[in-house]
Write an enzyme that holds these catalytic residues in place. Structure first.
Site, PDB file in Angstrom:
ATOM      1  N   LYS A   1       0.740  -1.484  -0.107  1.00 42.57           N
ATOM      2  CA  LYS A   1      -0.016   0.089   0.042  1.00 42.57           C
ATOM      3  C   LYS A   1       0.998   1.333  -0.080  1.00 42.57           C
ATOM      4  O   LYS A   1       0.356   2.105  -0.707  1.00 42.57           O
ATOM      5  CB  LYS A   1      -0.861  -0.014   1.273  1.00 42.57           C
ATOM      6  CG  LYS A   1      -2.178  -0.985   1.249  1.00 42.57           C
ATOM      7  CD  LYS A   1      -3.028  -0.951   2.084  1.00 42.57           C
ATOM      8  CE  LYS A   1      -4.049  -1.858   2.131  1.00 42.57           C
ATOM      9  NZ  LYS A   1      -5.084  -1.826   3.441  1.00 42.57           N
TER      10      LYS A   1
ATOM     11  N   ASP B   1      -9.949   2.836   2.346  1.00 44.57           N
ATOM     12  CA  ASP B   1     -10.084   2.314   3.574  1.00 44.57           C
ATOM     13  C   ASP B   1     -10.839   3.183   4.562  1.00 44.57           C
ATOM     14  O   ASP B   1     -11.408   3.034   5.625  1.00 44.57           O
ATOM     15  CB  ASP B   1      -8.753   1.944   4.184  1.00 44.57           C
ATOM     16  CG  ASP B   1      -8.274   0.535   3.652  1.00 44.57           C
ATOM     17  OD1 ASP B   1      -9.114  -0.238   3.189  1.00 44.57           O
ATOM     18  OD2 ASP B   1      -6.988   0.300   3.545  1.00 44.57           O
TER      19      ASP B   1
ATOM     20  N   GLY C   1      -0.779   0.426   8.934  1.00 47.23           N
ATOM     21  CA  GLY C   1      -1.269   0.962   7.633  1.00 47.23           C
ATOM     22  C   GLY C   1      -2.963   1.252   7.995  1.00 47.23           C
ATOM     23  O   GLY C   1      -3.235   2.134   7.673  1.00 47.23           O
TER      24      GLY C   1
END
Ligand code: NAP
Length: 288
Positions: free
Chosen positions: A71, A108, A137
């Site tokens: 990511k 997200d 993350g």
């Protein structure tokens, strides 16, 4: 399933990728929506990530999801970003623009905030003090979502306190106090809080349970766990036992997937009982 030569392509890049539920989720939507499209798992090692990512437009992909451990690398490799990706400095959704440019997005953030709103309602979030456990993350996206939902104070507790401090510094907002605390301070951090979110891997299948005493949380408090393997983590079970509002992680998985699907295939996918049951059955079969 018939895949014609006109099929629109998307996929998920991860290493490993075989555990990912994204192919199940997206191909279910493709099937019920009758689209000529396919979503494939792409096992890409960190060494090959840059090459694979840059090849997406050449291969005719509309885009892809990006999962662990790519990511942050995806953030640095994309030429354009949406606001959420710039705040969180991580990308979980790539959109290949018509000129071949890669746009990195972070869904997200909206995935967590939608999941929280849908499962706990908005009441009690604005002005609340929230405790976030973990500073990996996913924690960055959760803290950004809690800022967006107008929490008044966010306490981030992490084993590596420097990582909690880095999130507090980068997501600093004049309307929200964000504090970084050590892991041993997690019980004390609950004083005055009404929202607790676990973003660590503790409680996941194969990992120890998260040890925390929920007793200081007042009635009506929200306990969210973004871990969804198992569906009911020991933390969620303890919260339910105390009559608190328990928010599981599966809905975040679904909600973070929807914007990417819409960007690649042009239609917003529905969340149906069938979809949720299919994913729950899959998780239960593999996670017990
Ligand atoms: P990550 O970047 O690897 O972060 C892991 C976090 O867990 C770190 O804060 C780490 O602390 C902490 N941790 C690990 N073992 C610990 C231990 N024994 N004691 C205390 N803390 C410990 O992982 P991530 O990408 O943020 O993902 C975290 C979890 O969220 C995973 O279970 C993942 O599946 C889940 N997730 C769910 C969704 C969803 O859609 N529901 C989305 C993303 C992630 P240190 O920093 O000190 O190492």
């Amino acid at each position: 399933m018939t895949i014609s030569g006109k099929a629109k392509l998307a996929g998920v890049m991860g290493w490993p990728v075989s555990h990912s539920r994204s192919p199940l989720l997206h191909n279910h939507w493709i099937s019920i929506m009758g689209l000529e499209a396919v979503y494939v798992p792409l096992a890409v090692s960190p060494d090959n990530f840059e090459t694979a990512l840059k090849a997406l437009p050449t291969l005719g992909f509309r885009g892809a999801n990006v999962t662990v451990p790519h990511k942050e690398a995806a953030f640095h490799l994309c030429k354009r970003h949406d606001k959420a990706a710039l705040r969180v400095r991580a990308v979980n959704t790539i959109v290949c623009l018509e000129d071949g440019t890669l746009e990195g997005r972070n869904t997200d953030v909206v995935g967590f905030s939608e999941s929280l709103k849908l499962q706990a309602g908005l009441e009690g979030i604005e002005g609340a003090t929230a405790v976030v456990l973990g500073a990996g993350g996913a924690a960055r996206a959760v803290v950004a979502a809690l800022v967006d939902l107008n929490c008044a104070c966010i306490r981030i507790c992490n084993r590596t306190v420097e990582k909690a401090q880095a999130i507090a510094n980068s997501l600093h907002d004049e309307d929200v106090e964000i504090h970084a605390l050590g892991w041993d301070e997690r019980d004390d951090a609950l004083d005055g809080a009404t929202i607790l979110v676990n973003t660590t891997t503790l409680g996941m299948v194969g990992q120890p349970a998260l040890a925390i005493d929920l007793a200081p949380l007042p009635r009506g408090s929200i306990v969210a766990d973004i871990v969804y393997t198992p569906l009911e983590t020991p933390l969620l079970a303890a919260a339910r036992e105390l009559g608190l509002t328990a928010v599981g992680g599966l809905r975040m998985l679904i909600e973070q997937a929807r914007p990417g699907f819409e960007a690649w295939f042009g239609e917003k996918p529905p969340v149906t009982r069938d979809l949720i049951e299919m994913l729950e059955t899959d998780v239960k079969a593999k996670a017990g």
